[in-house]
Design a protein around this motif. Structure first.
Motif, PDB file in Angstrom:
ATOM      1  N   ASP A  52      -9.780  -0.009  -7.582  1.00 28.70           N
ATOM      2  CA  ASP A  52      -8.415   0.405  -7.882  1.00 28.70           C
ATOM      3  C   ASP A  52      -7.589   0.319  -6.608  1.00 28.70           C
ATOM      4  O   ASP A  52      -7.962   0.871  -5.580  1.00 28.70           O
ATOM      5  CB  ASP A  52      -8.392   1.839  -8.416  1.00 28.70           C
ATOM      6  CG  ASP A  52      -8.964   1.933  -9.816  1.00 28.70           C
ATOM      7  OD1 ASP A  52      -8.767   0.985 -10.599  1.00 28.70           O
ATOM      8  OD2 ASP A  52      -9.613   2.947 -10.127  1.00 28.70           O
ATOM      9  N   ILE A  53      -6.478  -0.384  -6.678  1.00 28.43           N
ATOM     10  CA  ILE A  53      -5.604  -0.575  -5.522  1.00 28.43           C
ATOM     11  C   ILE A  53      -4.229  -0.030  -5.877  1.00 28.43           C
ATOM     12  O   ILE A  53      -3.588  -0.497  -6.818  1.00 28.43           O
ATOM     13  CB  ILE A  53      -5.521  -2.064  -5.146  1.00 28.43           C
ATOM     14  CG1 ILE A  53      -6.920  -2.583  -4.784  1.00 28.43           C
ATOM     15  CG2 ILE A  53      -4.531  -2.280  -4.015  1.00 28.43           C
ATOM     16  CD1 ILE A  53      -6.993  -4.072  -4.571  1.00 28.43           C
ATOM     17  N   ALA A  54      -3.780   0.963  -5.131  1.00 28.22           N
ATOM     18  CA  ALA A  54      -2.473   1.575  -5.392  1.00 28.22           C
ATOM     19  C   ALA A  54      -1.355   0.600  -5.086  1.00 28.22           C
ATOM     20  O   ALA A  54      -1.380  -0.095  -4.057  1.00 28.22           O
ATOM     21  CB  ALA A  54      -2.313   2.838  -4.548  1.00 28.22           C
ATOM     22  N   LEU A  55      -0.372   0.532  -5.999  1.00 33.05           N
ATOM     23  CA  LEU A  55       0.800  -0.300  -5.746  1.00 33.05           C
ATOM     24  C   LEU A  55       1.520   0.217  -4.510  1.00 33.05           C
ATOM     25  O   LEU A  55       1.700   1.415  -4.329  1.00 33.05           O
ATOM     26  CB  LEU A  55       1.743  -0.276  -6.958  1.00 33.05           C
ATOM     27  CG  LEU A  55       1.212  -0.918  -8.234  1.00 33.05           C
ATOM     28  CD1 LEU A  55       2.222  -0.760  -9.358  1.00 33.05           C
ATOM     29  CD2 LEU A  55       0.868  -2.372  -8.029  1.00 33.05           C
ATOM     30  N   GLY A  56       1.892  -0.692  -3.632  1.00 32.24           N
ATOM     31  CA  GLY A  56       2.601  -0.319  -2.411  1.00 32.24           C
ATOM     32  C   GLY A  56       1.692  -0.023  -1.228  1.00 32.24           C
ATOM     33  O   GLY A  56       2.177   0.183  -0.120  1.00 32.24           O
ATOM     34  N   SER A  57       0.385  -0.033  -1.425  1.00 35.42           N
ATOM     35  CA  SER A  57      -0.559   0.263  -0.341  1.00 35.42           C
ATOM     36  C   SER A  57      -0.782  -0.979   0.526  1.00 35.42           C
ATOM     37  O   SER A  57      -0.426  -2.103   0.160  1.00 35.42           O
ATOM     38  CB  SER A  57      -1.894   0.733  -0.920  1.00 35.42           C
ATOM     39  OG  SER A  57      -2.538  -0.346  -1.599  1.00 35.42           O
ATOM     40  N   ALA A  58      -1.421  -0.777   1.683  1.00 38.99           N
ATOM     41  CA  ALA A  58      -1.752  -1.906   2.559  1.00 38.99           C
ATOM     42  C   ALA A  58      -2.686  -2.880   1.842  1.00 38.99           C
ATOM     43  O   ALA A  58      -2.553  -4.100   1.993  1.00 38.99           O
ATOM     44  CB  ALA A  58      -2.387  -1.398   3.847  1.00 38.99           C
ATOM     45  N   ALA A  59      -3.620  -2.366   1.061  1.00 40.09           N
ATOM     46  CA  ALA A  59      -4.542  -3.233   0.314  1.00 40.09           C
ATOM     47  C   ALA A  59      -3.774  -4.071  -0.712  1.00 40.09           C
ATOM     48  O   ALA A  59      -4.094  -5.245  -0.929  1.00 40.09           O
ATOM     49  CB  ALA A  59      -5.610  -2.395  -0.374  1.00 40.09           C
ATOM     50  N   HIS A  60      -2.760  -3.483  -1.315  1.00 41.81           N
ATOM     51  CA  HIS A  60      -1.922  -4.212  -2.263  1.00 41.81           C
ATOM     52  C   HIS A  60      -1.171  -5.334  -1.549  1.00 41.81           C
ATOM     53  O   HIS A  60      -1.158  -6.483  -2.006  1.00 41.81           O
ATOM     54  CB  HIS A  60      -0.956  -3.234  -2.934  1.00 41.81           C
ATOM     55  CG  HIS A  60      -0.021  -3.861  -3.910  1.00 41.81           C
ATOM     56  ND1 HIS A  60       1.235  -3.367  -4.122  1.00 41.81           N
ATOM     57  CD2 HIS A  60      -0.128  -4.947  -4.712  1.00 41.81           C
ATOM     58  CE1 HIS A  60       1.854  -4.106  -5.020  1.00 41.81           C
ATOM     59  NE2 HIS A  60       1.044  -5.087  -5.395  1.00 41.81           N
ATOM     60  N   ARG A  61      -0.558  -5.027  -0.427  1.00 41.32           N
ATOM     61  CA  ARG A  61       0.181  -6.040   0.326  1.00 41.32           C
ATOM     62  C   ARG A  61      -0.739  -7.166   0.793  1.00 41.32           C
ATOM     63  O   ARG A  61      -0.328  -8.326   0.858  1.00 41.32           O
ATOM     64  CB  ARG A  61       0.917  -5.407   1.500  1.00 41.32           C
ATOM     65  CG  ARG A  61       2.131  -4.587   1.063  1.00 41.32           C
ATOM     66  CD  ARG A  61       2.951  -4.093   2.243  1.00 41.32           C
ATOM     67  NE  ARG A  61       2.246  -3.104   3.051  1.00 41.32           N
ATOM     68  CZ  ARG A  61       2.131  -1.812   2.714  1.00 41.32           C
ATOM     69  NH1 ARG A  61       2.670  -1.359   1.610  1.00 41.32           N
ATOM     70  NH2 ARG A  61       1.480  -0.982   3.496  1.00 41.32           N
ATOM     71  N   ALA A  62      -1.979  -6.859   1.105  1.00 41.90           N
ATOM     72  CA  ALA A  62      -2.933  -7.870   1.568  1.00 41.90           C
ATOM     73  C   ALA A  62      -3.273  -8.889   0.484  1.00 41.90           C
ATOM     74  O   ALA A  62      -3.694 -10.005   0.795  1.00 41.90           O
ATOM     75  CB  ALA A  62      -4.205  -7.196   2.065  1.00 41.90           C
ATOM     76  N   LEU A  63      -3.085  -8.533  -0.778  1.00 42.98           N
ATOM     77  CA  LEU A  63      -3.359  -9.461  -1.879  1.00 42.98           C
ATOM     78  C   LEU A  63      -2.310 -10.557  -1.996  1.00 42.98           C
ATOM     79  O   LEU A  63      -2.578 -11.638  -2.523  1.00 42.98           O
ATOM     80  CB  LEU A  63      -3.413  -8.707  -3.211  1.00 42.98           C
ATOM     81  CG  LEU A  63      -4.607  -7.816  -3.471  1.00 42.98           C
ATOM     82  CD1 LEU A  63      -4.387  -7.025  -4.753  1.00 42.98           C
ATOM     83  CD2 LEU A  63      -5.871  -8.641  -3.565  1.00 42.98           C
TER      84      LEU A  63
END
Length: 73
Positions: free
Chosen positions: A52-63
């Motif tokens: 699960d990746i939160a919208l707006g998180s660093a992990a989200h931006r990395a996608l």
């Protein structure tokens, strides 16, 4: 402007969002890419490879550009 949206996308597949003008296609795409215009906010999560990746998180931006991308018409 949009709420309660669920999308199931298959790995390795290309998916098209189609609909009438003003139906939210661009806003949906911009939210998935963490690229909404100033003043708009998003909430929720993506599930990628059982994570699960939160919208707006660093992990989200990395996608962006690697795991998810937008090809406008």
């Amino acid at each position: 402007l949009l709420h309660g949206l669920d999308l199931d996308l298959a790995a390795g597949a290309c998916t098209a969002l189609v609909g009438e003008s003003g139906s939210g296609k661009s806003l949906t795409t911009l939210a998935l890419l963490d690229a909404l215009p100033p003043g708009l906010r998003m909430a929720g999560a993506l599930r990628v490879e059982d994570a699960d990746i939160a919208l707006g998180s660093a992990a989200h931006r990395a996608l962006r550009g690697r795991g998810i991308a937008w090809v406008p018409q």
